[in-house]
Design a protein around this motif. Structure first.
Motif, short mmCIF file in Angstrom:
data_model
loop_
_atom_site.label_atom_id
_atom_site.label_comp_id
_atom_site.label_asym_id
_atom_site.label_seq_id
_atom_site.Cartn_x
_atom_site.Cartn_y
_atom_site.Cartn_z
N LEU A 92 5.02 27.75 14.79
CA LEU A 92 3.74 27.55 14.12
C LEU A 92 3.73 26.24 13.32
O LEU A 92 2.76 25.49 13.35
CB LEU A 92 3.43 28.73 13.21
N LEU A 93 4.84 25.99 12.61
CA LEU A 93 4.93 24.77 11.82
C LEU A 93 4.96 23.53 12.71
O LEU A 93 4.40 22.48 12.35
CB LEU A 93 6.18 24.81 10.93
N LEU A 94 5.61 23.62 13.86
CA LEU A 94 5.65 22.50 14.78
C LEU A 94 4.28 22.20 15.39
O LEU A 94 3.91 21.06 15.63
CB LEU A 94 6.66 22.78 15.91
N ALA A 95 3.51 23.26 15.64
CA ALA A 95 2.21 23.08 16.30
C ALA A 95 1.08 22.77 15.32
O ALA A 95 0.05 22.20 15.73
CB ALA A 95 1.86 24.34 17.09
N LEU A 96 1.25 23.15 14.05
CA LEU A 96 0.14 23.07 13.09
C LEU A 96 -0.51 21.69 12.97
O LEU A 96 -1.74 21.58 13.03
CB LEU A 96 0.61 23.56 11.72
N PRO A 97 0.25 20.59 12.80
CA PRO A 97 -0.42 19.29 12.65
C PRO A 97 -1.28 18.91 13.84
O PRO A 97 -2.40 18.40 13.66
CB PRO A 97 0.77 18.31 12.48
N GLU A 98 -0.78 19.17 15.05
CA GLU A 98 -1.56 18.81 16.24
C GLU A 98 -2.81 19.67 16.35
O GLU A 98 -3.89 19.17 16.69
CB GLU A 98 -0.71 18.98 17.50
N VAL A 99 -2.69 20.96 16.06
CA VAL A 99 -3.84 21.86 16.17
C VAL A 99 -4.92 21.48 15.16
O VAL A 99 -6.11 21.40 15.50
CB VAL A 99 -3.40 23.33 15.98
N ILE A 100 -4.52 21.25 13.90
CA ILE A 100 -5.50 20.88 12.87
C ILE A 100 -6.17 19.56 13.21
O ILE A 100 -7.40 19.41 13.12
CB ILE A 100 -4.83 20.79 11.49
N GLY A 101 -5.38 18.58 13.64
CA GLY A 101 -5.95 17.29 14.02
C GLY A 101 -6.92 17.41 15.18
O GLY A 101 -7.98 16.78 15.19
N SER A 102 -6.58 18.25 16.16
CA SER A 102 -7.46 18.44 17.31
C SER A 102 -8.74 19.18 16.93
O SER A 102 -9.81 18.88 17.46
CB SER A 102 -6.72 19.21 18.41
N SER A 147 -3.54 13.66 8.41
CA SER A 147 -2.70 13.17 9.51
C SER A 147 -1.28 12.83 9.07
O SER A 147 -0.33 13.21 9.76
CB SER A 147 -3.36 11.95 10.16
N PRO A 148 -1.06 12.14 7.94
CA PRO A 148 0.32 11.92 7.50
C PRO A 148 0.89 13.05 6.64
O PRO A 148 2.10 13.24 6.58
CB PRO A 148 0.21 10.62 6.69
N VAL A 149 0.01 13.80 5.95
CA VAL A 149 0.48 14.81 5.00
C VAL A 149 1.00 16.05 5.71
O VAL A 149 2.08 16.58 5.38
CB VAL A 149 -0.63 15.18 4.00
N LEU A 150 0.26 16.56 6.70
CA LEU A 150 0.66 17.79 7.38
C LEU A 150 2.02 17.69 8.06
O LEU A 150 2.86 18.59 7.90
CB LEU A 150 -0.42 18.22 8.38
N PRO A 151 2.29 16.62 8.86
CA PRO A 151 3.63 16.52 9.46
C PRO A 151 4.73 16.48 8.41
O PRO A 151 5.80 17.08 8.60
CB PRO A 151 3.56 15.21 10.25
#
Length: 206
Positions: A92-102, A147-151
């Motif tokens: 979930l943590l690995l996927a979260l930034p991409e999902v939120i950005g998308s 974009s920079p904060v979530l990762p």
């Protein structure tokens, strides 16, 4: 004598088709597939690019890393943090930034599709489009921050309590391009708003 518009119905259909395809593409590859990977229905994302303090592979050997915390760090300043068998929370943590950005990108595409729809009536300068441009500008601004904060935050959570924590410092790097773009879109939305108000006032005098 009338003038012929350079924008035709065919052009409008092509624009809407392109935006529709982009929406489907982002929805499938940016949201659906990462979510399916996170819940374990397909192969998940297992790698995160990070900023490492040393050029190394930690801890010790690959065997130790897999047996210990299930992760390895390889590369130079720009390194890859690889998880051998990520659990649900890690996926979930690995996927979260991409999902939120998308999801934010889908909001922008949906608003652009609505704006493209107003072209069918031959007039894009309507009050609703001014509000849509403002919403797009705010969405881009939110994306510029997240974009920079979530990762960075999700990476910190992934390595917290592991030997990797000493090798991967919390690092957030903001860039001004998206912030500038957001303010330009917000300014354009204000131009639309004032233009439509001025036209409404002028038509009221006729």
């Amino acid at each position: 004598m009338g003038t012929k518009s350079w924008w035709s119905r065919t052009d409008n259909r092509r624009l809407e088709a392109a935006l529709g395809l982009a929406t489907v593409f982002v929805g499938v590859f940016g949201v659906l597939l990462p979510v399916l990977g996170a819940v374990g229905l397909i192969d998940p994302v297992d790698t995160r690019e990070v900023k490492a303090e040393t050029t190394t592979r930690v801890p010790g050997t690959v065997t130790d890393a897999v047996a210990g915390h299930g992760m390895t760090l390889t590369g130079t300043h720009r390194a890859d943090l690889v998880f051998a068998h990520p659990d649900l929370s890690q996926r979930l943590l690995l996927a979260l930034p991409e999902v939120i950005g998308s999801l934010l990108l889908l909001v922008v595409l949906a608003l652009l599709l609505q704006m493209a729809g107003t072209l069918r009536g031959g007039d894009v300068f309507v009050p609703k489009n001014a509000r849509r441009l403002s919403a797009i500008g705010l969405t881009v601004l939110v994306q510029a921050v997240l974009s920079p904060v979530l990762p960075a935050l999700t990476t910190e959570a992934l390595v917290s309590g592991t030997p990797m924590a000493d090798q991967i410092p919390l690092s957030v790097t903001f860039t001004g391009e998206y912030v500038l773009l957001a303010f330009l879109i917000l300014a354009l939305g204000e131009v639309f708003r004032r233009g439509t108000k001025l036209r409404a006032d002028t038509e009221g005098l006729v």
